[in-house]
Design an enzyme around this catalytic site. Structure first.
Site, mmCIF file in Angstrom:
data_model
loop_
_atom_site.group_PDB
_atom_site.id
_atom_site.type_symbol
_atom_site.label_atom_id
_atom_site.label_comp_id
_atom_site.label_asym_id
_atom_site.label_seq_id
_atom_site.Cartn_x
_atom_site.Cartn_y
_atom_site.Cartn_z
ATOM 1 N N ASN A 36 0.823 -1.223 0.000
ATOM 2 C CA ASN A 36 0.000 0.000 0.000
ATOM 3 C C ASN A 36 0.855 1.271 0.000
ATOM 4 O O ASN A 36 0.316 2.374 0.104
ATOM 5 C CB ASN A 36 -0.976 0.008 1.182
ATOM 6 C CG ASN A 36 -0.271 0.094 2.522
ATOM 7 O OD1 ASN A 36 0.962 0.100 2.580
ATOM 8 N ND2 ASN A 36 -1.035 0.156 3.596
ATOM 9 N N SER A 123 11.397 -11.219 13.410
ATOM 10 C CA SER A 123 12.384 -10.223 13.814
ATOM 11 C C SER A 123 13.112 -10.654 15.083
ATOM 12 O O SER A 123 12.537 -11.343 15.940
ATOM 13 C CB SER A 123 11.663 -8.900 14.076
ATOM 14 O OG SER A 123 12.521 -8.004 14.738
ATOM 15 N N TYR A 148 5.388 -4.574 18.677
ATOM 16 C CA TYR A 148 5.920 -5.124 17.415
ATOM 17 C C TYR A 148 6.516 -6.515 17.623
ATOM 18 O O TYR A 148 6.188 -7.463 16.895
ATOM 19 C CB TYR A 148 6.970 -4.146 16.885
ATOM 20 C CG TYR A 148 7.763 -4.611 15.697
ATOM 21 C CD1 TYR A 148 7.286 -4.438 14.403
ATOM 22 C CD2 TYR A 148 9.016 -5.209 15.864
ATOM 23 C CE1 TYR A 148 8.034 -4.850 13.307
ATOM 24 C CE2 TYR A 148 9.766 -5.624 14.772
ATOM 25 C CZ TYR A 148 9.276 -5.440 13.497
ATOM 26 O OH TYR A 148 10.021 -5.851 12.421
ATOM 27 N N ASN A 177 19.836 -6.799 12.444
ATOM 28 C CA ASN A 177 19.811 -5.380 12.041
ATOM 29 C C ASN A 177 20.147 -5.248 10.564
ATOM 30 O O ASN A 177 21.318 -5.152 10.194
ATOM 31 C CB ASN A 177 20.778 -4.581 12.916
ATOM 32 C CG ASN A 177 20.444 -4.742 14.397
ATOM 33 O OD1 ASN A 177 21.085 -5.496 15.126
ATOM 34 N ND2 ASN A 177 19.417 -4.077 14.841
HETATM 35 N N1 LIG Z 1 14.631 -3.882 8.276
HETATM 36 C C1 LIG Z 1 14.909 -4.631 9.324
HETATM 37 O O1 LIG Z 1 16.007 -4.497 9.916
HETATM 38 C C2 LIG Z 1 13.961 -5.672 9.823
HETATM 39 C C3 LIG Z 1 14.326 -6.391 10.970
HETATM 40 C C4 LIG Z 1 13.466 -7.357 11.428
HETATM 41 C C5 LIG Z 1 12.288 -7.644 10.769
HETATM 42 N N2 LIG Z 1 11.933 -6.922 9.666
HETATM 43 C C6 LIG Z 1 10.676 -7.270 9.003
HETATM 44 O O2 LIG Z 1 10.932 -7.500 7.624
HETATM 45 C C7 LIG Z 1 9.819 -7.103 6.829
HETATM 46 C C8 LIG Z 1 10.266 -6.100 5.787
HETATM 47 O O3 LIG Z 1 10.856 -5.006 6.481
HETATM 48 P P1 LIG Z 1 11.461 -3.741 5.752
HETATM 49 O O4 LIG Z 1 12.631 -3.291 6.519
HETATM 50 O O5 LIG Z 1 11.584 -4.015 4.300
HETATM 51 O O6 LIG Z 1 10.322 -2.691 6.020
HETATM 52 P P2 LIG Z 1 9.561 -1.745 4.982
HETATM 53 O O7 LIG Z 1 8.704 -0.841 5.807
HETATM 54 O O8 LIG Z 1 10.521 -1.129 4.046
HETATM 55 O O9 LIG Z 1 8.656 -2.779 4.191
HETATM 56 C C9 LIG Z 1 7.375 -3.144 4.605
HETATM 57 C C10 LIG Z 1 6.445 -2.872 3.460
HETATM 58 O O10 LIG Z 1 5.113 -3.229 3.845
HETATM 59 C C11 LIG Z 1 4.232 -2.270 3.299
HETATM 60 N N3 LIG Z 1 2.998 -2.281 4.087
HETATM 61 C C12 LIG Z 1 2.825 -1.910 5.377
HETATM 62 N N4 LIG Z 1 1.546 -2.058 5.734
HETATM 63 C C13 LIG Z 1 0.898 -2.549 4.653
HETATM 64 C C14 LIG Z 1 -0.454 -2.910 4.398
HETATM 65 N N5 LIG Z 1 -1.395 -2.763 5.336
HETATM 66 N N6 LIG Z 1 -0.781 -3.388 3.181
HETATM 67 C C15 LIG Z 1 0.169 -3.516 2.215
HETATM 68 N N7 LIG Z 1 1.457 -3.182 2.397
HETATM 69 C C16 LIG Z 1 1.818 -2.702 3.603
HETATM 70 C C17 LIG Z 1 4.985 -0.959 3.382
HETATM 71 O O11 LIG Z 1 4.522 0.023 2.470
HETATM 72 C C18 LIG Z 1 6.404 -1.397 3.068
HETATM 73 O O12 LIG Z 1 6.682 -1.285 1.687
HETATM 74 C C19 LIG Z 1 8.788 -6.548 7.810
HETATM 75 O O13 LIG Z 1 7.885 -7.568 8.131
HETATM 76 C C20 LIG Z 1 9.636 -6.174 9.018
HETATM 77 O O14 LIG Z 1 8.865 -6.179 10.200
HETATM 78 C C21 LIG Z 1 12.749 -5.942 9.180
#
Ligand SMILES: NC(=O)c1ccc[n+]([C@@H]2O[C@H](COP(=O)([O-])OP(=O)(O)OC[C@H]3O[C@@H](n4cnc5c(N)ncnc54)[C@H](O)[C@@H]3O)[C@@H](O)[C@H]2O)c1
Length: 323
Positions: A36, A123, A148, A177
């Protein structure tokens, strides 16, 4: 994977967009991306949006009829859409709808349409401050203090229960991370890297709040994307894996490496911090992922920080010239 159809929720986000790039190397028939764009960006899709195997849907995972259509024909699902840790804390109601309700609906549809495997983005937050360092997957999650982290743990348990009740295969990945080009510039720990890169660019001494002894396990984005594909391809189900490097790096060390890769001689300055970080250490025991997924991180922190710096400076330059 060739000839399969894959759904990637959150595929316009940081990690999701790299996972799509990695998946394309294996020539799937179709990859449907649902995002979204609450955090994701169209520019993240730049390298593959014109690929005929890609279908991008700007839509919400809370829209059950949309998700029904998307899941009805797919073989595999990467569930990555989520709200960030700070967004969940600021608005737990939204956190509930996105992280819990929509994840439940997605899992139910995966059962309905007999999806072959789900790769769930969990995570390291599930641990809170872990009991052991390096932290094995068997450490308990009782120290987690965040909505979270609680939601991610619930997601893992949801898929676990669906495996036992309905036979839905899944793997959950606990990322540590994650950093690299396209990362969030105002995230909980990524913000500090960006602040330091700004200092390097403008010749200002970078600030460290507190003693700089807080440690993290920095894992490069392309390694995380490979881990996702390895989780899909490995003959493994009903398992959770740490995705980290098993290297503990303090903020002070991180800054030193960042200065070195940018050939900067700036001197770090320390300032008292007015907040206490309840998670003062992170370090993943990553032997399980090596053993069962055949996954090992390849990029060193030096290499990753170099790539991150190049990306950020280029992005800043482009913004400057567009004003
Ligand atoms: N980046 C990190 O270090 C990290 C660490 C642990 C876990 N994670 C997990 O990995 C996954 C990806 O993380 P990321 O860093 O790419 O984050 P990000 O925010 O860049 O990606 C998440 C995506 O989900 C989309 N989104 C959110 N709510 C939505 C909805 N209701 N409908 C459709 N799309 C939606 C956002 O627009 C975004 O593009 C997530 O589940 C996050 O919790 C990330």
């Amino acid at each position: 994977m060739a000839n399969s159809q894959i759904l990637v929720t959150g595929g316009a986000g940081f990690i999701g967009s790299y996972v799509v790039e990695e998946l394309l190397k294996y020539h799937p028939r179709k990859i449907i991306i649902v995002d979204n764009l609450v955090r994701g960006r169209l520019e993240n899709l730049g390298s593959f949006i014109d690929n005929s195997a890609i279908e991008f849907i700007e839509g919400d995972i809370r829209d059950v009829s949309l998700m029904d259509k998307c899941i009805s024909n797919v073989d595999y699902v990467f569930h990555m859409a989520a709200l960030r840790i700070n967004a969940c804390a600021a608005n737990p109601g939204d956190g509930f709808d996105v992280m819990l309700k929509a994840t439940f609906d997605l899992a139910t549809l995966c059962v309905k349409y007999k999806v072959k495997k789900v790769i769930y983005s969990s995570s390291a937050s599930v641990y809170g401050l872990a009991q052991h360092f390096p932290t094995p997957e068997t450490d308990n999650p009782y120290d987690n203090q965040t909505f979270y982290g609680g939601a991610k743990l619930w997601g893992e348990q949801l898929f676990r229960s669906f495996k036992f009740m309905y036979g839905l295969d899944y793997v959950a990945l606990r990322y540590f991370n994650v950093y690299g080009p396209r990362m969030d510039t105002d995230g909980k720990y990524t913000e500090v890297m960006i602040r330091w890169l700004d200092c390097i660019q403008h010749g200002l001494n970078p600030l460290i709040y507190g003693d700089g002894e807080t440690t993290m396990d920095f894992v490069y984005i392309k390694d995380v994307a490979r881990a996702n594909v390895a989780a899909l391809m490995a003959n493994v189900s009903d398992q959770v894996f740490n995705i980290g490097t098993c290297r503990e790096t303090s903020l002070k060390q991180l800054l030193q490496i960042m200065l070195a890769v940018n050939k900067s001689h700036l001197i770090p300055e320390f300032k008292e911090s007015d907040t206490v970080n309840p998670v003062s250490r992170r370090c993943a025991e990553n032997g399980k992922a090596k053993h069962l997924l055949g996954f090992e991180p390849k990029s060193t922190l030096k290499e990753g920080l170099y790539e991150l710096s190049q990306w950020y400076f280029k992005k800043q330059k482009a913004t400057l010239y567009s004003i």
